[in-house]
Design a protein around this motif. Sequence first.
Motif, short mmCIF file in Angstrom:
data_model
loop_
_atom_site.label_atom_id
_atom_site.label_comp_id
_atom_site.label_asym_id
_atom_site.label_seq_id
_atom_site.Cartn_x
_atom_site.Cartn_y
_atom_site.Cartn_z
N THR A 22 0.87 -1.18 0.00
CA THR A 22 0.00 0.00 0.00
C THR A 22 0.90 1.22 0.00
O THR A 22 1.68 1.43 0.93
CB THR A 22 -0.92 0.02 1.24
OG1 THR A 22 -1.71 -1.16 1.22
CG2 THR A 22 -1.80 1.23 1.24
N ASP A 23 0.80 2.03 -1.09
CA ASP A 23 1.58 3.27 -1.18
C ASP A 23 0.64 4.45 -0.97
O ASP A 23 -0.48 4.47 -1.48
CB ASP A 23 2.23 3.40 -2.57
CG ASP A 23 3.34 2.38 -2.78
OD1 ASP A 23 3.94 1.97 -1.77
OD2 ASP A 23 3.57 1.99 -3.93
N GLU A 24 1.10 5.42 -0.23
CA GLU A 24 0.32 6.62 -0.01
C GLU A 24 1.10 7.81 -0.56
O GLU A 24 2.31 7.93 -0.34
CB GLU A 24 0.05 6.82 1.48
CG GLU A 24 -0.87 5.77 2.05
CD GLU A 24 -1.23 6.04 3.49
OE1 GLU A 24 -0.76 7.05 4.04
OE2 GLU A 24 -1.98 5.24 4.06
N PHE A 25 0.39 8.66 -1.30
CA PHE A 25 0.99 9.84 -1.89
C PHE A 25 0.24 11.07 -1.40
O PHE A 25 -0.98 11.10 -1.39
CB PHE A 25 0.92 9.78 -3.41
CG PHE A 25 1.57 8.57 -4.00
CD1 PHE A 25 0.82 7.47 -4.36
CD2 PHE A 25 2.95 8.52 -4.17
CE1 PHE A 25 1.42 6.34 -4.89
CE2 PHE A 25 3.55 7.41 -4.71
CZ PHE A 25 2.79 6.31 -5.06
N VAL A 26 0.98 12.07 -1.00
CA VAL A 26 0.39 13.32 -0.56
C VAL A 26 0.41 14.28 -1.74
O VAL A 26 1.46 14.50 -2.35
CB VAL A 26 1.16 13.91 0.64
CG1 VAL A 26 0.57 15.24 1.05
CG2 VAL A 26 1.17 12.93 1.78
N VAL A 27 -0.75 14.84 -2.07
CA VAL A 27 -0.85 15.79 -3.17
C VAL A 27 -0.60 17.18 -2.64
O VAL A 27 -1.28 17.65 -1.72
CB VAL A 27 -2.24 15.71 -3.85
CG1 VAL A 27 -2.34 16.72 -4.97
CG2 VAL A 27 -2.50 14.30 -4.35
N ILE A 28 0.40 17.87 -3.21
CA ILE A 28 0.77 19.22 -2.78
C ILE A 28 0.55 20.17 -3.94
O ILE A 28 0.99 19.92 -5.06
CB ILE A 28 2.24 19.27 -2.33
CG1 ILE A 28 2.47 18.32 -1.16
CG2 ILE A 28 2.64 20.69 -1.96
CD1 ILE A 28 3.91 18.21 -0.74
N HIS A 29 -0.14 21.27 -3.67
CA HIS A 29 -0.37 22.28 -4.70
C HIS A 29 0.96 22.94 -5.05
O HIS A 29 1.78 23.21 -4.16
CB HIS A 29 -1.38 23.32 -4.20
CG HIS A 29 -1.89 24.20 -5.27
ND1 HIS A 29 -1.20 25.30 -5.71
CD2 HIS A 29 -3.02 24.13 -6.02
CE1 HIS A 29 -1.89 25.88 -6.68
NE2 HIS A 29 -3.00 25.20 -6.88
N PRO A 30 1.21 23.25 -6.34
CA PRO A 30 2.50 23.84 -6.73
C PRO A 30 2.81 25.17 -6.04
O PRO A 30 3.98 25.50 -5.83
CB PRO A 30 2.36 24.04 -8.24
CG PRO A 30 1.32 23.07 -8.67
CD PRO A 30 0.39 22.92 -7.51
N LEU A 31 1.79 25.93 -5.67
CA LEU A 31 2.06 27.21 -4.99
C LEU A 31 2.60 27.01 -3.58
O LEU A 31 3.28 27.88 -3.05
CB LEU A 31 0.78 28.05 -4.93
CG LEU A 31 0.29 28.59 -6.27
CD1 LEU A 31 -1.02 29.34 -6.08
CD2 LEU A 31 1.33 29.50 -6.89
N PHE A 32 2.29 25.87 -2.98
CA PHE A 32 2.73 25.62 -1.60
C PHE A 32 3.94 24.70 -1.54
O PHE A 32 4.44 24.41 -0.46
CB PHE A 32 1.58 25.04 -0.80
CG PHE A 32 0.36 25.89 -0.82
CD1 PHE A 32 0.40 27.20 -0.37
CD2 PHE A 32 -0.83 25.40 -1.33
CE1 PHE A 32 -0.73 28.00 -0.41
CE2 PHE A 32 -1.97 26.19 -1.37
CZ PHE A 32 -1.92 27.50 -0.91
N ASP A 33 4.41 24.24 -2.67
CA ASP A 33 5.56 23.35 -2.73
C ASP A 33 6.84 24.17 -2.66
O ASP A 33 6.89 25.33 -3.08
CB ASP A 33 5.53 22.54 -4.03
CG ASP A 33 6.46 21.35 -3.99
OD1 ASP A 33 6.97 21.03 -2.90
OD2 ASP A 33 6.68 20.75 -5.06
N GLU A 34 7.90 23.58 -2.15
CA GLU A 34 9.19 24.26 -2.11
C GLU A 34 9.77 24.30 -3.51
O GLU A 34 9.64 23.34 -4.27
CB GLU A 34 10.14 23.53 -1.16
CG GLU A 34 9.70 23.59 0.27
CD GLU A 34 10.76 23.01 1.19
OE1 GLU A 34 11.95 23.01 0.82
OE2 GLU A 34 10.39 22.57 2.28
#
Length: 73
Positions: free
Chosen positions: A10-22
């Motif tokens: 089971t893999d879990e991926f967190v979706v991050i908006h590009p504006l809040f990404d480093e």
Amino acid sequence: MIALKNDRVTDEFVVIHPLFDEPELKRTGEDLGRMQMSKSVRISLLMLRGYLILMSLMLLFHLISQASTASHG
């Protein structure tokens, strides 16, 4: 959060908006050198360059001739 379920893993991926990404480190092409191209690719690119120069000159001639007829008429 998005979870993909398989029989064993089971893999879990967190979706991050590009504006809040480093911001990521940008690569530069300074250390790459010249590209290896085959003879046909080099000829095609030279022909494309010649075509674009010719079309630019034709556009320039057209604009100059339109400007001269507009000023005389």
